[in-house]
Motif scaffolding. Structure first.
Motif, PDB file in Angstrom:
ATOM      1  N   GLY A 163      11.167 -15.868   3.816  1.00  0.00           N
ATOM      2  CA  GLY A 163      11.568 -14.494   3.520  1.00  0.00           C
ATOM      3  C   GLY A 163      12.161 -13.768   4.710  1.00  0.00           C
ATOM      4  O   GLY A 163      12.696 -12.664   4.568  1.00  0.00           O
ATOM      5  N   ALA A 164      12.086 -14.391   5.897  1.00  0.00           N
ATOM      6  CA  ALA A 164      12.662 -13.759   7.088  1.00  0.00           C
ATOM      7  C   ALA A 164      14.186 -13.775   6.996  1.00  0.00           C
ATOM      8  O   ALA A 164      14.780 -14.739   6.499  1.00  0.00           O
ATOM      9  CB  ALA A 164      12.217 -14.507   8.344  1.00  0.00           C
ATOM     10  N   PRO A 165      14.850 -12.719   7.459  1.00  0.00           N
ATOM     11  CA  PRO A 165      16.315 -12.683   7.415  1.00  0.00           C
ATOM     12  C   PRO A 165      16.950 -13.816   8.215  1.00  0.00           C
ATOM     13  O   PRO A 165      16.553 -14.085   9.355  1.00  0.00           O
ATOM     14  CB  PRO A 165      16.653 -11.325   8.030  1.00  0.00           C
ATOM     15  N   ALA A 166      17.935 -14.479   7.599  1.00  0.00           N
ATOM     16  CA  ALA A 166      18.674 -15.563   8.249  1.00  0.00           C
ATOM     17  C   ALA A 166      20.100 -15.156   8.587  1.00  0.00           C
ATOM     18  O   ALA A 166      20.745 -15.788   9.430  1.00  0.00           O
ATOM     19  CB  ALA A 166      18.698 -16.793   7.352  1.00  0.00           C
ATOM     20  N   ALA A 167      20.614 -14.115   7.924  1.00  0.00           N
ATOM     21  CA  ALA A 167      21.956 -13.593   8.203  1.00  0.00           C
ATOM     22  C   ALA A 167      21.948 -12.107   7.896  1.00  0.00           C
ATOM     23  O   ALA A 167      21.475 -11.698   6.827  1.00  0.00           O
ATOM     24  CB  ALA A 167      23.015 -14.305   7.373  1.00  0.00           C
ATOM     25  N   VAL A 168      22.450 -11.310   8.824  1.00  0.00           N
ATOM     26  CA  VAL A 168      22.419  -9.858   8.662  1.00  0.00           C
ATOM     27  C   VAL A 168      23.744  -9.254   9.104  1.00  0.00           C
ATOM     28  O   VAL A 168      24.476  -9.832   9.913  1.00  0.00           O
ATOM     29  CB  VAL A 168      21.270  -9.211   9.472  1.00  0.00           C
ATOM     30  N   VAL A 169      24.030  -8.092   8.564  1.00  0.00           N
ATOM     31  CA  VAL A 169      25.126  -7.248   9.042  1.00  0.00           C
ATOM     32  C   VAL A 169      24.526  -5.887   9.326  1.00  0.00           C
ATOM     33  O   VAL A 169      23.844  -5.311   8.464  1.00  0.00           O
ATOM     34  CB  VAL A 169      26.265  -7.130   8.020  1.00  0.00           C
ATOM     35  N   ALA A 170      24.752  -5.380  10.521  1.00  0.00           N
ATOM     36  CA  ALA A 170      24.131  -4.125  10.938  1.00  0.00           C
ATOM     37  C   ALA A 170      25.155  -3.217  11.596  1.00  0.00           C
ATOM     38  O   ALA A 170      26.175  -3.674  12.128  1.00  0.00           O
ATOM     39  CB  ALA A 170      22.984  -4.396  11.918  1.00  0.00           C
ATOM     40  N   ALA A 171      24.878  -1.937  11.542  1.00  0.00           N
ATOM     41  CA  ALA A 171      25.719  -0.959  12.231  1.00  0.00           C
ATOM     42  C   ALA A 171      25.269  -0.805  13.669  1.00  0.00           C
ATOM     43  O   ALA A 171      24.075  -0.879  13.974  1.00  0.00           O
ATOM     44  CB  ALA A 171      25.639   0.390  11.515  1.00  0.00           C
ATOM     45  N   TYR A 172      26.243  -0.601  14.553  1.00  0.00           N
ATOM     46  CA  TYR A 172      25.958  -0.269  15.945  1.00  0.00           C
ATOM     47  C   TYR A 172      26.987   0.757  16.371  1.00  0.00           C
ATOM     48  O   TYR A 172      28.170   0.442  16.524  1.00  0.00           O
ATOM     49  CB  TYR A 172      26.027  -1.496  16.841  1.00  0.00           C
ATOM     50  N   GLY A 173      26.551   1.989  16.531  1.00  0.00           N
ATOM     51  CA  GLY A 173      27.499   3.060  16.786  1.00  0.00           C
ATOM     52  C   GLY A 173      28.478   3.148  15.638  1.00  0.00           C
ATOM     53  O   GLY A 173      28.104   3.175  14.465  1.00  0.00           O
ATOM     54  N   SER A 174      29.769   3.140  15.947  1.00  0.00           N
ATOM     55  CA  SER A 174      30.817   3.182  14.919  1.00  0.00           C
ATOM     56  C   SER A 174      31.246   1.793  14.474  1.00  0.00           C
ATOM     57  O   SER A 174      32.111   1.667  13.610  1.00  0.00           O
ATOM     58  CB  SER A 174      32.045   3.930  15.459  1.00  0.00           C
ATOM     59  N   GLY A 175      30.637   0.743  15.057  1.00  0.00           N
ATOM     60  CA  GLY A 175      31.039  -0.623  14.742  1.00  0.00           C
ATOM     61  C   GLY A 175      30.006  -1.355  13.916  1.00  0.00           C
ATOM     62  O   GLY A 175      29.013  -0.789  13.455  1.00  0.00           O
ATOM     63  N   ARG A 176      30.249  -2.662  13.738  1.00  0.00           N
ATOM     64  CA  ARG A 176      29.344  -3.494  12.951  1.00  0.00           C
ATOM     65  C   ARG A 176      29.085  -4.808  13.676  1.00  0.00           C
ATOM     66  O   ARG A 176      29.936  -5.318  14.406  1.00  0.00           O
ATOM     67  CB  ARG A 176      29.932  -3.817  11.573  1.00  0.00           C
ATOM     68  N   VAL A 177      27.906  -5.345  13.374  1.00  0.00           N
ATOM     69  CA  VAL A 177      27.460  -6.599  13.963  1.00  0.00           C
ATOM     70  C   VAL A 177      27.078  -7.551  12.838  1.00  0.00           C
ATOM     71  O   VAL A 177      26.257  -7.207  11.980  1.00  0.00           O
ATOM     72  CB  VAL A 177      26.246  -6.375  14.885  1.00  0.00           C
ATOM     73  N   GLY A 178      27.656  -8.732  12.811  1.00  0.00           N
ATOM     74  CA  GLY A 178      27.260  -9.780  11.891  1.00  0.00           C
ATOM     75  C   GLY A 178      26.618 -10.908  12.674  1.00  0.00           C
ATOM     76  O   GLY A 178      27.155 -11.337  13.699  1.00  0.00           O
ATOM     77  N   ALA A 179      25.446 -11.365  12.222  1.00  0.00           N
ATOM     78  CA  ALA A 179      24.731 -12.407  12.953  1.00  0.00           C
ATOM     79  C   ALA A 179      24.082 -13.368  11.971  1.00  0.00           C
ATOM     80  O   ALA A 179      23.536 -12.951  10.956  1.00  0.00           O
ATOM     81  CB  ALA A 179      23.676 -11.783  13.863  1.00  0.00           C
ATOM     82  N   VAL A 180      24.139 -14.657  12.299  1.00  0.00           N
ATOM     83  CA  VAL A 180      23.627 -15.680  11.389  1.00  0.00           C
ATOM     84  C   VAL A 180      22.911 -16.764  12.189  1.00  0.00           C
ATOM     85  O   VAL A 180      23.389 -17.195  13.239  1.00  0.00           O
ATOM     86  CB  VAL A 180      24.767 -16.275  10.529  1.00  0.00           C
ATOM     87  N   GLY A 181      21.740 -17.204  11.689  1.00  0.00           N
ATOM     88  CA  GLY A 181      20.979 -18.252  12.347  1.00  0.00           C
ATOM     89  C   GLY A 181      21.521 -19.643  12.092  1.00  0.00           C
ATOM     90  O   GLY A 181      21.757 -20.407  13.035  1.00  0.00           O
ATOM     91  N   PRO A 182      21.716 -20.054  10.831  1.00  0.00           N
ATOM     92  CA  PRO A 182      22.351 -21.348  10.546  1.00  0.00           C
ATOM     93  C   PRO A 182      23.844 -21.308  10.889  1.00  0.00           C
ATOM     94  O   PRO A 182      24.356 -20.305  11.374  1.00  0.00           O
ATOM     95  CB  PRO A 182      22.127 -21.515   9.033  1.00  0.00           C
ATOM     96  N   HIS A 183      24.540 -22.418  10.578  1.00  0.00           N
ATOM     97  CA  HIS A 183      25.941 -22.558  10.989  1.00  0.00           C
ATOM     98  C   HIS A 183      26.877 -22.639   9.785  1.00  0.00           C
ATOM     99  O   HIS A 183      27.205 -23.742   9.320  1.00  0.00           O
ATOM    100  CB  HIS A 183      26.114 -23.813  11.843  1.00  0.00           C
TER     101      HIS A 183
END
Length: 224
Positions: A163-183
């Motif tokens: 149930g732990a997040p494996a891929a997320v998209v988050a806001a940072y200031g006016s921008g966005r961050v996409g991060a993923v554990g698998p490939h």
């Protein structure tokens, strides 16, 4: 234009696979490699010409951070002012804070060894995740999970079996961050090199979803 890091904090072929994913995505990026040994280094001037900065997979987090920490302020400023960051495996760890660029509303942690984890090895392997609620099999090599603060300005695209997040998209200031554990960028050469076979085939739709969600998806605004 997407800048893709290539250098001592990335693994052989990882940068090229990320660049290919970005070029073939619906946004159809132009890509340029950047880093200390490339024609373009990671500077405010170079980032100002880009829409997205991508950090691919690599070696250990602590070793990579020693090589990347001098770029932390330019990367943070780029994203805070409306740029986009994509992190794959090591690049996702570096989106966190301990150590890292501190771009996420929370932090990262190692999935391998976490309570209930199906994968107990740091070797290249396969992992079953749920992407937008649907089961998928992905290439995996000691990627992170994400520990987001309650109410964080983020969207969870995928989860591990725990149930732990494996891929997320988050806001940072006016921008966005996409991060993923698998490939999601892993191509056939990755599977052949690790003597692995994906029972559901090798597809790039999950990588494209990550890219497009980071570029265009609805994410709650950041308060930072």
């Amino acid at each position: 234009m997407a800048l893709v890091y290539r250098g001592p904090a990335s693994c052989n072929g990882c940068s090229e696979s990320v660049a290919t994913l970005l070029r073939n995505s619906p946004t159809a990026f132009r890509t340029q490699f950047c880093g200390p040994d490339e024609a373009v280094d990671i500077t405010p001037a170079a980032l100002a010409k880009a829409t997205l900065y991508a950090q691919p997979g690599g070696g250990s987090v602590n070793s990579a951070w020693r090589k990347m920490r001098r770029y932390a302020d330019p990367i943070r400023s780029f994203v805070h002012q409306g740029g986009h960051y994509l992190g794959f495996c090591l690049g996702a760890y570096l989106a966190g804070a301990s150590p890292g660029f501190d771009l996420l509303p929370g932090d990262t942690d190692e999935y391998v060894g976490s309570p209930g984890a199906q994968v107990r090895t740091t070797d290249d392997t396969l992992i079953q995740i749920r992407w937008r609620g649907r089961p998928r099999t992905m290439y995996f090599q000691d990627g992170p999970l994400f520990r987001l603060r309650p109410g964080a300005p983020a969207v969870v695209l995928a989860t591990y079996d725990t149930g732990a997040p494996a891929a997320v998209v988050a806001a940072y200031g006016s921008g966005r961050v996409g991060a993923v554990g698998p490939h999601p960028e892993a191509d056939r050469s990755w599977y052949d090199g690790a003597d692995l076979s994906n029972p559901t085939g090798i597809h790039f739709d999950l990588g494209y979803d990550l890219v497009e969600s980071t570029m265009h998806g609805a994410v709650p605004p950041s308060k930072s």
